[in-house]
Design a protein around this motif. Structure first.
Motif, PDB file in Angstrom:
ATOM      1  N   HIS A 109       0.857  -1.176   0.000  1.00  0.00           N
ATOM      2  CA  HIS A 109       0.000   0.000   0.000  1.00  0.00           C
ATOM      3  C   HIS A 109       0.896   1.230   0.000  1.00  0.00           C
ATOM      4  O   HIS A 109       2.083   1.141   0.298  1.00  0.00           O
ATOM      5  N   VAL A 110       0.352   2.375  -0.330  1.00  0.00           N
ATOM      6  CA  VAL A 110       1.118   3.620  -0.288  1.00  0.00           C
ATOM      7  C   VAL A 110       0.413   4.608   0.634  1.00  0.00           C
ATOM      8  O   VAL A 110      -0.779   4.863   0.468  1.00  0.00           O
ATOM      9  N   SER A 111       1.145   5.139   1.609  1.00  0.00           N
ATOM     10  CA  SER A 111       0.621   6.182   2.493  1.00  0.00           C
ATOM     11  C   SER A 111       1.526   7.402   2.405  1.00  0.00           C
ATOM     12  O   SER A 111       2.729   7.280   2.162  1.00  0.00           O
ATOM     13  N   ARG A 112       0.924   8.569   2.596  1.00  0.00           N
ATOM     14  CA  ARG A 112       1.691   9.814   2.550  1.00  0.00           C
ATOM     15  C   ARG A 112       1.584  10.530   3.900  1.00  0.00           C
ATOM     16  O   ARG A 112       0.491  10.757   4.385  1.00  0.00           O
ATOM     17  N   PHE A 113       2.731  10.832   4.456  1.00  0.00           N
ATOM     18  CA  PHE A 113       2.808  11.489   5.757  1.00  0.00           C
ATOM     19  C   PHE A 113       3.328  12.903   5.537  1.00  0.00           C
ATOM     20  O   PHE A 113       4.401  13.103   4.965  1.00  0.00           O
ATOM     21  N   SER A 114       2.559  13.891   5.985  1.00  0.00           N
ATOM     22  CA  SER A 114       2.858  15.281   5.669  1.00  0.00           C
ATOM     23  C   SER A 114       3.510  15.996   6.845  1.00  0.00           C
ATOM     24  O   SER A 114       3.213  15.737   8.002  1.00  0.00           O
ATOM     25  N   PHE A 115       4.423  16.923   6.509  1.00  0.00           N
ATOM     26  CA  PHE A 115       5.068  17.721   7.548  1.00  0.00           C
ATOM     27  C   PHE A 115       5.583  19.012   6.940  1.00  0.00           C
ATOM     28  O   PHE A 115       5.789  19.129   5.728  1.00  0.00           O
ATOM     29  N   SER A 116       5.795  20.000   7.790  1.00  0.00           N
ATOM     30  CA  SER A 116       6.477  21.227   7.394  1.00  0.00           C
ATOM     31  C   SER A 116       7.373  21.636   8.552  1.00  0.00           C
ATOM     32  O   SER A 116       7.411  20.973   9.590  1.00  0.00           O
ATOM     33  N   SER A 117       8.110  22.722   8.381  1.00  0.00           N
ATOM     34  CA  SER A 117       9.026  23.162   9.440  1.00  0.00           C
ATOM     35  C   SER A 117       8.287  23.741  10.633  1.00  0.00           C
ATOM     36  O   SER A 117       8.884  23.997  11.676  1.00  0.00           O
ATOM     37  N   ARG A 118       6.978  23.942  10.509  1.00  0.00           N
ATOM     38  CA  ARG A 118       6.182  24.436  11.637  1.00  0.00           C
ATOM     39  C   ARG A 118       5.451  23.260  12.263  1.00  0.00           C
ATOM     40  O   ARG A 118       4.714  22.539  11.592  1.00  0.00           O
ATOM     41  N   ALA A 119       5.675  23.036  13.549  1.00  0.00           N
ATOM     42  CA  ALA A 119       5.060  21.906  14.231  1.00  0.00           C
ATOM     43  C   ALA A 119       3.554  22.069  14.317  1.00  0.00           C
ATOM     44  O   ALA A 119       3.020  23.176  14.229  1.00  0.00           O
ATOM     45  N   LEU A 120       2.848  20.960  14.512  1.00  0.00           N
ATOM     46  CA  LEU A 120       1.404  21.009  14.680  1.00  0.00           C
ATOM     47  C   LEU A 120       1.051  21.838  15.906  1.00  0.00           C
ATOM     48  O   LEU A 120       1.720  21.762  16.944  1.00  0.00           O
ATOM     49  N   GLY A 121       0.005  22.631  15.789  1.00  0.00           N
ATOM     50  CA  GLY A 121      -0.430  23.443  16.920  1.00  0.00           C
ATOM     51  C   GLY A 121       0.209  24.808  16.950  1.00  0.00           C
ATOM     52  O   GLY A 121      -0.242  25.678  17.690  1.00  0.00           O
ATOM     53  N   ALA A 122       1.264  25.008  16.139  1.00  0.00           N
ATOM     54  CA  ALA A 122       1.874  26.334  16.092  1.00  0.00           C
ATOM     55  C   ALA A 122       0.948  27.279  15.346  1.00  0.00           C
ATOM     56  O   ALA A 122       0.374  26.936  14.334  1.00  0.00           O
ATOM     57  N   SER A 123       0.800  28.478  15.861  1.00  0.00           N
ATOM     58  CA  SER A 123      -0.120  29.429  15.240  1.00  0.00           C
ATOM     59  C   SER A 123       0.515  30.051  14.017  1.00  0.00           C
ATOM     60  O   SER A 123       1.710  30.302  13.978  1.00  0.00           O
ATOM     61  N   GLU A 124      -0.265  30.242  12.983  1.00  0.00           N
ATOM     62  CA  GLU A 124       0.197  30.931  11.793  1.00  0.00           C
ATOM     63  C   GLU A 124      -1.002  31.481  11.044  1.00  0.00           C
ATOM     64  O   GLU A 124      -2.127  31.045  11.218  1.00  0.00           O
TER      65      GLU A 124
END
Length: 350
Positions: free
Chosen positions: A30-45
């Motif tokens: 199967h193929v799954s995609r895990f997403s991320f950026s340099s801003r952690a979850l919960g950080a306000s933007e």
């Protein structure tokens, strides 16, 4: 993650909680995609006023199949619809996807074909260090019992060289496929990630190939130069390798020899404590955890120990509050732990 050995036991099928929501009877990979950026979850933007974090701009994909017409379903069998992207001006330029090919279920022998929570936690640790410091910049590292190679892929963005190791052609073939899938999207040189077989029963150093390296059956064997390079590694990683006492013994024997060779090394190990009822103790216990903890003392215990009776490994637990969550597609539980472990060759191992 190395698989266990055993006859009929190998036929038992297990499933990672990470894969809940994948097609329940999916055959093959199967193929799954895990997403991320340099801003952690919960950080306000300021993302356009809906209060969502950057990671929500592209829909999560724990369940996007390998074909273009595949659909994702939740645990009740209902369709999971991708959230439409917001206007381009709101899409973060540092938004990334880790695309992992994996099994949905597997035998105990092939658990390395699945993605486990501890690997996602350890990947979060790597991402946090890479986003907030130069700690892993230019390092040579070894991932021990790598499974799908997820942690090594997160590190490859900043490392000089990463040896991704496990055992068995099926697991190593899948790991190599994940390296090739992600080298373009994560923008790392594929050549810096070296997928190699490391059988803990043979320990370290592994057998050296003296034959034609173009032979596909020999593609995961080590060269003498690679062994020399690996011994210069300064960081080891391992995730979810603690679930069998026998394998824990083999793991620490291999790590001991790795950490006794070449440059001084530190091991970062993540695990998930799994509880079962024990007839011996008539209580619910985390299988294998006490055995694992018997291999090292904490820094406080190490300081209080009598010299000469100290084990070779000294560990420090890293609080999960110190590791922001960057990868969206998993839920941390209270049973996840991450340890920083050092080894002193002059001290005595159990």
């Amino acid at each position: 993650m190395e698989g266990g050995d055993g006859g009929a036991e190998e036929e038992e099928q297990v499933m990672s909680e990470v894969h809940l929501g994948c097609p329940p009877h999916f055959c093959g990979l199967h193929v799954s995609r895990f997403s991320f950026s340099s801003r952690a979850l919960g950080a306000s933007e300021d993302d356009g006023g809906d209060g969502s974090c950057g990671g929500e701009l592209i829909a999560a994909a724990s369940g996007s199949g390998g074909s273009s017409d595949a659909v994702a379903v939740d645990e009740d069998g209902d369709l999971v619809l991708d959230r439409r992207r917001r206007r381009n001006k709101h899409v973060r330029s540092d938004y990334h996807l880790l695309t992992i090919q994996h099994g949905v279920t597997s035998s105990l022998k092939s658990v390395g074909l699945q993605v486990w929570k501890a690997a996602l936690l350890l990947a979060d640790f790597v991402l946090h260090k890479s986003f907030t410091s130069s700690y892993f910049d230019g390092v040579t590292a070894i991932e021990v019992g790598a499974g799908t190679g997820l942690v090594g892929l997160a590190l490859a963005r900043v490392a000089r060289r990463i040896f991704v190791t496990d055992r068995g052609a099926d697991i190593l073939d899948n790991c190599l496929a994940n390296v090739r899938i992600n080298s373009g999207t994560l923008k790392f040189d594929e050549a810096k990630v070296c997928v190699r077989e490391l059988d803990w029963k043979l320990s370290w150093p592994p057998p050296v190939s003296t034959c034609d390296p173009s032979d596909p059956s020999l593609r995961y064997l080590w060269s003498a130069h690679e062994i020399d390079e690996a011994e210069k590694a300064t960081v080891l990683f391992a995730a979810d390798v603690i679930y069998s006492d026998d394998l824990t013994d083999l793991f620490f024997d291999t790590v001991k020899k790795l950490m006794s060779s070449g440059a001084k090394k530190v091991l970062y190990l993540a695990l998930e404590k799994r509880y079962n009822f024990s007839l011996d103790e008539l209580d619910v216990v985390a299988n294998g955890y006490a055995h694992f903890r018997g291999f090292f003392v904490t820094q406080d215990e190490h300081g209080d120990a009598i010299h000469g009776d100290k084990p070779g490994f000294v560990g420090k637990q890293i609080g999960l509050a110190e590791i922001p969550q960057y990868i969206r597609e998993y839920e941390r539980g209270n049973d996840l732990e991450i340890w920083e472990i050092m080894y002193s060759p002059e001290q005595k191992l159990r």
